[in-house]
Design a protein around this motif. Structure first.
Motif, PDB file in Angstrom:
ATOM      1  N   LYS A 171       0.851  -1.189   0.000  1.00 51.28           N
ATOM      2  CA  LYS A 171       0.000   0.000   0.000  1.00 51.28           C
ATOM      3  C   LYS A 171       0.882   1.233   0.000  1.00 51.28           C
ATOM      4  O   LYS A 171       1.889   1.279   0.709  1.00 51.28           O
ATOM      5  N   LEU A 172       0.488   2.221  -0.797  1.00 43.02           N
ATOM      6  CA  LEU A 172       1.123   3.536  -0.782  1.00 43.02           C
ATOM      7  C   LEU A 172       0.055   4.515  -0.314  1.00 43.02           C
ATOM      8  O   LEU A 172      -0.855   4.888  -1.063  1.00 43.02           O
ATOM      9  N   ILE A 173       0.153   4.884   0.968  1.00 37.68           N
ATOM     10  CA  ILE A 173      -0.869   5.686   1.634  1.00 37.68           C
ATOM     11  C   ILE A 173      -0.353   7.121   1.742  1.00 37.68           C
ATOM     12  O   ILE A 173       0.788   7.342   2.154  1.00 37.68           O
ATOM     13  N   CYS A 174      -1.183   8.081   1.391  1.00 35.16           N
ATOM     14  CA  CYS A 174      -0.764   9.482   1.396  1.00 35.16           C
ATOM     15  C   CYS A 174      -1.607  10.288   2.368  1.00 35.16           C
ATOM     16  O   CYS A 174      -2.809  10.051   2.523  1.00 35.16           O
ATOM     17  N   ILE A 175      -0.948  11.263   3.001  1.00 32.31           N
ATOM     18  CA  ILE A 175      -1.610  12.171   3.923  1.00 32.31           C
ATOM     19  C   ILE A 175      -1.641  13.552   3.281  1.00 32.31           C
ATOM     20  O   ILE A 175      -0.609  14.091   2.887  1.00 32.31           O
ATOM     21  N   GLY A 186      -8.114  25.655   6.320  1.00 30.41           N
ATOM     22  CA  GLY A 186      -7.690  25.476   7.697  1.00 30.41           C
ATOM     23  C   GLY A 186      -7.081  24.106   7.911  1.00 30.41           C
ATOM     24  O   GLY A 186      -7.282  23.183   7.104  1.00 30.41           O
ATOM     25  N   PRO A 187      -6.324  23.928   8.984  1.00 29.11           N
ATOM     26  CA  PRO A 187      -5.732  22.626   9.268  1.00 29.11           C
ATOM     27  C   PRO A 187      -6.819  21.597   9.554  1.00 29.11           C
ATOM     28  O   PRO A 187      -7.795  21.886  10.256  1.00 29.11           O
ATOM     29  N   PRO A 188      -6.696  20.389   9.003  1.00 29.03           N
ATOM     30  CA  PRO A 188      -7.730  19.370   9.221  1.00 29.03           C
ATOM     31  C   PRO A 188      -7.735  18.879  10.666  1.00 29.03           C
ATOM     32  O   PRO A 188      -6.702  18.829  11.325  1.00 29.03           O
ATOM     33  N   ALA A 189      -8.908  18.517  11.148  1.00 32.27           N
ATOM     34  CA  ALA A 189      -9.031  17.974  12.498  1.00 32.27           C
ATOM     35  C   ALA A 189      -8.556  16.528  12.558  1.00 32.27           C
ATOM     36  O   ALA A 189      -8.085  16.062  13.594  1.00 32.27           O
ATOM     37  N   ASP A 190      -8.698  15.822  11.451  1.00 32.23           N
ATOM     38  CA  ASP A 190      -8.266  14.428  11.316  1.00 32.23           C
ATOM     39  C   ASP A 190      -7.351  14.337  10.102  1.00 32.23           C
ATOM     40  O   ASP A 190      -7.487  15.131   9.164  1.00 32.23           O
ATOM     41  N   PRO A 191      -6.413  13.385  10.076  1.00 32.40           N
ATOM     42  CA  PRO A 191      -5.585  13.237   8.873  1.00 32.40           C
ATOM     43  C   PRO A 191      -6.425  13.001   7.616  1.00 32.40           C
ATOM     44  O   PRO A 191      -7.379  12.221   7.635  1.00 32.40           O
ATOM     45  N   VAL A 192      -6.076  13.714   6.554  1.00 38.51           N
ATOM     46  CA  VAL A 192      -6.697  13.512   5.242  1.00 38.51           C
ATOM     47  C   VAL A 192      -5.940  12.376   4.555  1.00 38.51           C
ATOM     48  O   VAL A 192      -4.720  12.448   4.391  1.00 38.51           O
ATOM     49  N   ILE A 193      -6.657  11.342   4.148  1.00 36.35           N
ATOM     50  CA  ILE A 193      -6.009  10.130   3.644  1.00 36.35           C
ATOM     51  C   ILE A 193      -6.491   9.831   2.233  1.00 36.35           C
ATOM     52  O   ILE A 193      -7.679   9.915   1.931  1.00 36.35           O
ATOM     53  N   PHE A 194      -5.541   9.489   1.352  1.00 30.98           N
ATOM     54  CA  PHE A 194      -5.885   8.950   0.041  1.00 30.98           C
ATOM     55  C   PHE A 194      -4.817   7.929  -0.337  1.00 30.98           C
ATOM     56  O   PHE A 194      -3.738   7.887   0.245  1.00 30.98           O
ATOM     57  N   LEU A 195      -5.136   7.091  -1.299  1.00 30.15           N
ATOM     58  CA  LEU A 195      -4.215   6.067  -1.771  1.00 30.15           C
ATOM     59  C   LEU A 195      -3.681   6.450  -3.146  1.00 30.15           C
ATOM     60  O   LEU A 195      -4.381   7.069  -3.947  1.00 30.15           O
ATOM     61  N   LYS A 196      -2.452   6.063  -3.369  1.00 28.59           N
ATOM     62  CA  LYS A 196      -1.795   6.301  -4.652  1.00 28.59           C
ATOM     63  C   LYS A 196      -1.447   4.917  -5.207  1.00 28.59           C
ATOM     64  O   LYS A 196      -0.948   4.056  -4.465  1.00 28.59           O
ATOM     65  N   ALA A 197      -1.720   4.679  -6.475  1.00 24.94           N
ATOM     66  CA  ALA A 197      -1.466   3.358  -7.053  1.00 24.94           C
ATOM     67  C   ALA A 197       0.016   3.001  -6.944  1.00 24.94           C
ATOM     68  O   ALA A 197       0.886   3.828  -7.222  1.00 24.94           O
ATOM     69  N   LEU A 242      -1.321  -2.201   8.842  1.00 29.10           N
ATOM     70  CA  LEU A 242      -0.127  -1.809   8.108  1.00 29.10           C
ATOM     71  C   LEU A 242       0.813  -3.008   8.077  1.00 29.10           C
ATOM     72  O   LEU A 242       1.159  -3.562   9.125  1.00 29.10           O
ATOM     73  N   GLU A 243       1.206  -3.392   6.882  1.00 24.41           N
ATOM     74  CA  GLU A 243       2.046  -4.575   6.695  1.00 24.41           C
ATOM     75  C   GLU A 243       3.472  -4.165   6.346  1.00 24.41           C
ATOM     76  O   GLU A 243       3.705  -3.064   5.812  1.00 24.41           O
ATOM     77  N   PRO A 244       4.458  -5.017   6.627  1.00 22.93           N
ATOM     78  CA  PRO A 244       5.835  -4.712   6.221  1.00 22.93           C
ATOM     79  C   PRO A 244       5.915  -4.412   4.726  1.00 22.93           C
ATOM     80  O   PRO A 244       5.379  -5.156   3.900  1.00 22.93           O
ATOM     81  N   GLY A 245       6.537  -3.306   4.404  1.00 20.54           N
ATOM     82  CA  GLY A 245       6.650  -2.880   3.013  1.00 20.54           C
ATOM     83  C   GLY A 245       5.617  -1.859   2.604  1.00 20.54           C
ATOM     84  O   GLY A 245       5.736  -1.259   1.526  1.00 20.54           O
ATOM     85  N   ASP A 246       4.602  -1.625   3.421  1.00 21.03           N
ATOM     86  CA  ASP A 246       3.701  -0.507   3.141  1.00 21.03           C
ATOM     87  C   ASP A 246       4.468   0.807   3.312  1.00 21.03           C
ATOM     88  O   ASP A 246       5.385   0.900   4.136  1.00 21.03           O
TER      89      ASP A 246
END
Length: 276
Positions: free
Chosen positions: A67-71, A85-96, A228-232
């Motif tokens: 997984k390639l997870i982006c904040i 404004g700064p987010p209250a929670d982390p903004v998360i999206f995935l990148k292929a 979260l797995e090793p290599g993510d």
């Protein structure tokens, strides 16, 4: 220690840098820098390993990324430059993961792209499985750190319906490396200078101390949502100075060269080309 992978795409071998910055072949010790290996990286004297001849291509320093997870919007000054404004929670999206590229390989803009952009980011490589871990224990699950360029096509990202993923996942849009740097090499991961130059002109500057959510907070938070797995790999957000934030905006064009630096993690250098 600083680990790397070298060789032609799909044929990379593991390596490690010695005290003089020379690349040593690690393939006699482990098969690759991937999976469970990342949770128990070898501690050895690099001078005992064979030198790698010449100047081979460096590939992404981690293989078989699951997984390639982006904040997103994770720097106070970057959020400010975009007028949010700064987010209250982390903004998360995935990148292929098919976007992952070597640190010196060309970045290729897709057909019709006119708003290609750069984003220097601290990359966190997971070494041990993480599920419901605390902030205090989160660093124990990190194998090391690297540079990621979260290349974006802003038209696809923001002007088409759907999620950000479509503007983030084009082939070559995730240069990674040059090294996987173990945590003991860094005095403080929350105090690293970051920069991007395009054609020799400084475009982006920042420091990880301006992160809204720290590395430990991000790992702990994500581990509550997904294992979260090793290599993510996690790209932890970008400081101010992205092309979209300049006035007027400055976007990538064929023939440009991006140079990314993070203190202690080395340098990327990516020429920009265009898909035929």
């Amino acid at each position: 220690m600083k680990f790397a992978r070298y060789g032609e795409p799909g044929q990379e071998r593991p390596g490690v840098l010695d005290a003089e910055g020379r690349l040593r072949d690690l393939s006699g010790v482990l098969p690759d820098l991937a999976g469970a290996v990342l949770g128990d990286l070898p501690r050895l004297n690099p001078e005992s390993l064979p030198l790698v001849d010449g100047a081979p291509r460096l590939g992404p320093p981690v293989a078989q990324v699951g997984k390639l997870i982006c904040i997103g919007l994770n720097y106070t000054d970057h959020a400010a430059e975009l007028g949010v404004g700064p987010p209250a929670d982390p903004v998360i999206f995935l990148k292929a993961t098919s976007a992952i590229n070597g640190p010196f390989d060309p970045v290729s803009l897709p057909r019709g792209a006119v708003r290609g952009d750069w984003e220097v980011e601290l990359g966190v490589v997971i070494g041990r499985r993480a599920k419901y871990v605390s902030e205090a224990r989160a660093p124990e699950h990190v194998a090391g750190y690297t540079i990621i360029n979260d290349v974006s096509e802003r038209g696809l990202q923001l002007e088409r319906s759907g999620q950000w993923t479509k503007g983030k996942s084009c082939d070559s849009f995730a240069p990674m490396g040059p090294w996987l740097v173990t945590p003991d090499e860094l005095d403080d991961v929350q105090a690293l200078d970051m920069a991007v130059e395009v054609n020799g002109v400084r475009m982006q500057s920042g420091n990880t101390r301006r992160m809204i959510f720290s590395v430990a907070q991000i790992v702990a938070y994500l581990s509550e949502l997904m294992t979260l797995e090793p290599g993510d790999v996690i790209a932890t957000g970008t400081p101010p100075g992205v092309g979209m934030g300049h006035k007027p905006p400055r976007y990538l064009a064929e023939g440009d060269e991006m140079v990314l630096r993070i203190s202690g993690l080395g340098e990327q250098r990516s020429p920009v080309v265009r898909d035929e």
